[in-house]
Design a protein around this motif. Structure first.
Motif, PDB file in Angstrom:
ATOM      1  N   UNK A 170       2.380 -18.618  22.233  1.00  0.00           N
ATOM      2  CA  UNK A 170       2.145 -17.914  20.969  1.00  0.00           C
ATOM      3  C   UNK A 170       2.940 -16.601  20.928  1.00  0.00           C
ATOM      4  N   UNK A 171       2.968 -15.889  22.046  1.00  0.00           N
ATOM      5  CA  UNK A 171       3.702 -14.624  22.071  1.00  0.00           C
ATOM      6  C   UNK A 171       5.123 -14.814  22.600  1.00  0.00           C
ATOM      7  N   UNK A 176       9.837  -2.326  24.409  1.00  0.00           N
ATOM      8  CA  UNK A 176       9.783  -3.737  24.838  1.00  0.00           C
ATOM      9  C   UNK A 176      10.867  -4.077  25.852  1.00  0.00           C
ATOM     10  N   UNK A 177      11.945  -3.309  25.867  1.00  0.00           N
ATOM     11  CA  UNK A 177      12.971  -3.553  26.892  1.00  0.00           C
ATOM     12  C   UNK A 177      12.586  -2.900  28.212  1.00  0.00           C
ATOM     13  N   UNK A 178      11.684  -1.921  28.143  1.00  0.00           N
ATOM     14  CA  UNK A 178      11.375  -1.083  29.303  1.00  0.00           C
ATOM     15  C   UNK A 178      10.506  -1.770  30.358  1.00  0.00           C
ATOM     16  N   UNK A 232       4.569  -4.714  26.047  1.00  0.00           N
ATOM     17  CA  UNK A 232       3.751  -4.479  24.858  1.00  0.00           C
ATOM     18  C   UNK A 232       3.940  -5.568  23.787  1.00  0.00           C
ATOM     19  N   UNK A 233       5.163  -6.100  23.678  1.00  0.00           N
ATOM     20  CA  UNK A 233       5.415  -7.105  22.622  1.00  0.00           C
ATOM     21  C   UNK A 233       4.558  -8.351  22.832  1.00  0.00           C
ATOM     22  N   UNK A 234       4.266  -8.688  24.103  1.00  0.00           N
ATOM     23  CA  UNK A 234       3.394  -9.829  24.384  1.00  0.00           C
ATOM     24  C   UNK A 234       2.012  -9.578  23.787  1.00  0.00           C
ATOM     25  N   UNK A 235       1.497  -8.378  24.028  1.00  0.00           N
ATOM     26  CA  UNK A 235       0.134  -8.063  23.591  1.00  0.00           C
ATOM     27  C   UNK A 235       0.067  -8.027  22.061  1.00  0.00           C
TER      28      UNK A 235
END
Ligand SMILES: Cc1ncc(COP(=O)(O)O)c(C=O)c1O
Ligand SMILES: N[C@@H](CCOP(=O)(O)O)C(=O)O
Length: 468
Positions: free
Chosen positions: A115-116, A19-21, A225-228
């Protein structure tokens, strides 16, 4: 759970590093090595959970390097009635014609991005504190990601936001929401071009590995990816809200631009959520509709991308489509790399041979909507149900009505509130859009924005100077 790149060139990473990438070092997007499977027993156990509890159950399957107690604490702080206006977080509305609307826009910036993004803000803060690191976010918005990110990150320690938006193309409300923020860690950059130009700059900055490492560049777009994964949760919640038993099947209709939202639906379906069909609704920028109808993917340049009255979907190069194609071609990174080389070379690609799999195995179908369609839909819904929807949600409802099969339960995702697109609502209904409390006078606040040509060098120089 480890993460790999859609282009096959990344050693597996943990969730926190992923997620930092932002973009993977090979230019691809991160995906889990495999999707966790959710069986009937889990669905039964999850049906009556609160939103925060459900988010914990879903996200812990992916965020395996975050201690469960910490993850639970982050999610309990994120999904609250104070932030989303009701304990249900994502209530549903049933329309006269049997369609269901899943409300996703009751967060601080009135679009589904909250939401994300609220989760991402709290997650970044947690991970950065643990690692003792800083993150400088470079993002692109067509109107809603930008404000959601800025509201989620404003005033946060160790985070700066550099957000690019298409100069003059967002609604007056969207511009005011972003440009009126005066926090020192928020930087708004208007680019003379369209969203795709802004996103190209994000990707160019991500692919400049030396710059990325030196300035600790991250992203909040659905590249991340964290958003998804946070968006996967509301497909489960929407399914439970729209059904009374886990024997039922539901289809989701998703207004689509960058393909992040419907990609989350695709992942929920791959995990085993009983989703019949995923209905992709586009506006006049119908590159995705063309793919789902013909198998041909031919992204357009800025000159051929239309400025429409659902401006947040004025996108021709949908980032997350690459995540779906990775699954479609059997998770073959080399194949995806070759396909995107053709896209970057301007040729696009043709996967017509895989259309039966797109439809039958993955459940995708699509349609598009025009200005006249969205005006008609907004008017018809106001008359039949006394419900005013925004222009993007109207695109979804128009397409859902068009493709609906007898007996099919369709949940239409509401992606923004009408107050954000007042001009079109006025044109449709000859009255003002309902405006939630707390936004009076927004458009009159002083605004702060720097305007540049679509030039990655200029944006990098600006970031260097701001961080000096
Ligand atoms: C209001 C609204 N609707 C729909 C979309 C399309 O969502 P996605 O980009 O996830 O496909 C966006 C942004 O992209 C949006 O802001
Ligand atoms: N419509 C979006 C475009 C960016 O989408 P994202 O999901 O990749 O952040 C916006 O409002 O900015």
């Amino acid at each position: 759970m480890k993460y790999i790149s859609t282009r096959g060139g990344m050693a597996p990473l943990e969730f926190s590093d992923t997620i930092l990438m932002g973009l993977a070092p090979d230019g691809g997007l991160a995906l889990p090595e495999s999707y966790p499977q959710v069986g009937r027993k889990q669905l039964d156990a999850w049906r009556n959970l609160s939103y925060a509890e459900l988010a914990f159950e879903v996200i812990r399957l992916f965020a395996t390097d975050i201690p469960e107690a910490d993850l639970k604490d982050i999610l309990d702080r994120t999904y609250t009635a104070e932030v989303y206006g009701s304990a249900d977080i994502t209530p549903v509305k049933r329309l006269q014609d049997g369609l269901t609307i899943l409300e996703l826009s009751n967060g601080p910036t009135l679009a589904f991005k909250d939401m994300a993004m609220q989760f991402l803000g709290n997650l970044f803060e947690y991970v950065l504190a643990k690692k003792g690191e800083q993150l400088n976010i470079v993002g692109a918005t067509s109107g809603d990601t930008g404000s959601a990110a800025e509201y989620a990150m404003r005033g946060k320690q160790n985070i700066n936001v550099f957000m690019m938006s298409p100069d003059g193309l967002m609604s007056t409300f969207q511009r005011a929401q972003m440009y009126s923020l005066q926090d020192a860690n928020i930087h708004n950059i208007a680019i003379k071009g369209m969203f795709d130009d802004c996103q190209d700059i994000v990707k160019a900055v991500q692919n400049d590995h030396a710059f990325k490492a030196q300035y600790k560049i991250g992203t909040v777009n659905s590249i991340n990816w964290a958003r998804v994964v946070a968006q996967v949760v509301y497909y489960f919640k929407g399914y439970f809200n729209a059904t009374s038993s886990n024997d039922e099947k539901v289809s989701f209709c998703v207004p689509s631009g960058n393909f992040g939202n419907v990609c989350a639906g695709h992942i929920a379906r791959q995990m085993g959520l009983p989703i019949e069909r995923l209905i992709v609704a586009t506006n006049e920028n119908d590159v995705l509709d063309e793919f789902f109808k013909t198998g041909r993917y031919a992204p357009r340049g800025t000159a051929n991308t239309y400025v429409t009255s659902s401006p947040s979907m004025d996108i021709s190069k949908a980032s997350n489509f690459e995540r779906f194609v990775f699954d479609l071609v059997g998770r073959d990174g080399n194949k995806v790399k070759a396909l995107w080389a053709a896209v970057d070379g301007g040729q696009g690609f043709d996967l017509a041979a895989l259309l039966p799999a797109v439809r039958e195995r993955f459940g995708f179908v699509s349609g598009s909507s025009s200005h006249a369609d969205r005006l008609a839909t907004i008017r018809a819904l106001d008359a039949s149900d006394g419900v005013v929807v925004d222009t993007h949600t109207a695109d979804g409802i128009k397409v859902a009505r068009e493709v609906r099969l007898p007996g099919e339960t369709i949940v239409c995702l509401e992606t923004a509130l009408p107050a954000k697109f007042a001009d079109t609502i006025r044109e449709a209904l000859q009255r003002e859009a309902p405006r939630p409390a707390g936004f009076d006078g927004l458009e009159d606040l002083p605004q702060r924005v720097t305007v540049f040509d679509a030039d990655v060098g200029k944006v990098q120089a600006y970031i260097r100077q701001a961080l000096a």
